[in-house]
Enzyme design. Structure first.
Site: not given
Length: 392
Positions: A38, A129, A131, A133, A165, A177
């Site tokens: 992460e 969280g 993803s 988008s 993005e 992502d």
């Protein structure tokens, strides 16, 4: 693979009613959970996501008049009408900025996208969280790639979606992502080197091991555009500069102790020291989990997940009380390991459990949330699923 026939029929009907003609096809792109790794992706590091069965789906038809018409069944409001030659970064448009940004990015890269009618719908929980988008971006990119015959690979589409993005929407996310949504395969986790985008599909058949991976959506909405993500990215870059390396990927785990001493002696901000420690150790955790999966010792990955959470909580400081409660309650109830996943400040956690313990662990987490006065979280199994594809 999920049978999309009924869902597609509904989406095609909605498109036809809205735009007055049938779409040229239907596409799907999934959300993701990240197993480990992460805040490593914008440091050229390693990540290990898997695609979820939850997808954004798009019915699309080409236009040749320069008009882009966007509609979502999930958001109140009418059709968003834009001109492709007037698309400009940071110009708002709410949810529509994600698909519009992809059109902008494709055109900026020289691809002849002359407009489209797009009807979107998604089962990826927003703000969790997972993803949502990226799924919107990738499904738009894949559809336009197919319809306009652009000939771009899945990885190339992911990079363009990330650029949309970053530059159009204004969120400085890494590429994980979008790569997960575009490139994951059924039954596998994606070991991705974000420096050169080399990837390996790692078999991740939990039922064969008597295991389950749960996703716990805390219902705490995160918002990565709020500056905290960007601040951590800037801190990581400052750490790399202070150490005289290109990115934190260039610092091997064996050299971490000496590097932290160097930063302290140079008077680096205490937060920069913490961020460096997290990123370098999380890269090592990805490699650790890969080795365990390759050896067939999936259970031993549990403690590595928990160690990743501790690092995200204490060094990166991107957790929240609800995420911490999922991890502590699940582990106390016999989970093999747990951690927050995604950008943090809310969103979801993952929990690795024996299949026989899944119900008891879920019950313990729900009871812990009730006792703490938190909203009831959503819990579902993470089933490694296929990446973006045409479904109709």
């Amino acid at each position: 693979m999920t049978d999309h026939t009924a869902d597609n029929a509904e989406l095609v009907t909605a498109f036809t009613e809205l735009y007055g003609a049938a779409p040229e096809g239907v596409w799907a792109a999934p959300g993701r959970v990240n197993l480990i790794g992460e805040y490593t992706d914008f440091n050229d590091g390693f990540v290990m996501p898997l695609a979820l069965p939850h997808t954004a789906r798009a019915a699309v038809a080409r236009r040749t008049d320069g008009e882009l018409r966007l509609h979502s069944t999930d958001v109140p409001g009418g059709v968003v009408r834009l001109r492709v030659d007037e698309l400009a970064p940071h110009s708002g448009h709410g949810w529509a900025a994600y698909p519009a940004g992809v059109v902008w990015a494709l055109r900026e890269a020289g691809h002849p996208v002359t407009g489209a009618d797009i009807q979107l719908t998604s089962t990826v929980p927003t703000g969790a969280g997972l993803s949502s988008s990226a799924a919107l971006e990738v499904v738009t990119a894949l559809a336009l790639n197919d319809l306009f015959g652009l000939g771009l690979s899945a990885s190339e589409l992911a990079v363009l979606a990330q650029h949309a993005e970053n530059a159009f929407v204004g969120v400085p996310c890494g590429v994980m992502d979008q790569m997960a949504s575009a490139c994951c395969t059924d039954g596998h986790a994606l070991h991705l080197d974000t420096r050169d985008l080399t990837q390996r599909q790692v078999p991740f058949d939990l039922p064969a091991h008597g295991l389950r991976l749960l996703v716990v959506d805390t219902r705490v909405k995160h918002e990565l555009g709020d500056g905290a993500y960007a601040e951590r990215r800037a801190g990581c870059e400052a750490g790399a500069r202070a150490l005289g390396i290109g990115t934190l990927r260039d610092l091997p785990y064996e050299g971490l102790g000496a590097a932290l001493d160097t930063l302290a002696e140079a008077g680096a901000d205490e937060s920069v020291v913490r961020y460096v420690r997290h990123v370098v150790s999380d890269n090592a955790r990805v490699e650790q989990v890969i080795a365990l999966l390759d050896a067939g010792d999936v259970r031993a990955a549990g403690p590595v997940l928990t160690a990743g959470h501790v690092s995200l909580r204490d060094d990166l400081r991107v957790s929240c009380p609800e995420l911490d409660l999922v991890v502590s309650a699940a582990n106390a109830a016999g989970a093999l390991g747990a951690r927050m996943t995604g950008g943090g400040f809310g969103g979801s956690a993952i929990v690795l459990v024996e299949e026989s313990d899944a119900d008891a662990v879920t019950k313990s987490v729900l009871e812990a949330f009730t006792s703490a006065g938190y909203a009831t979280p959503g819990v579902f199994p993470a089933v490694p699923s296929a990446g973006a594809r045409r479904t109709g």
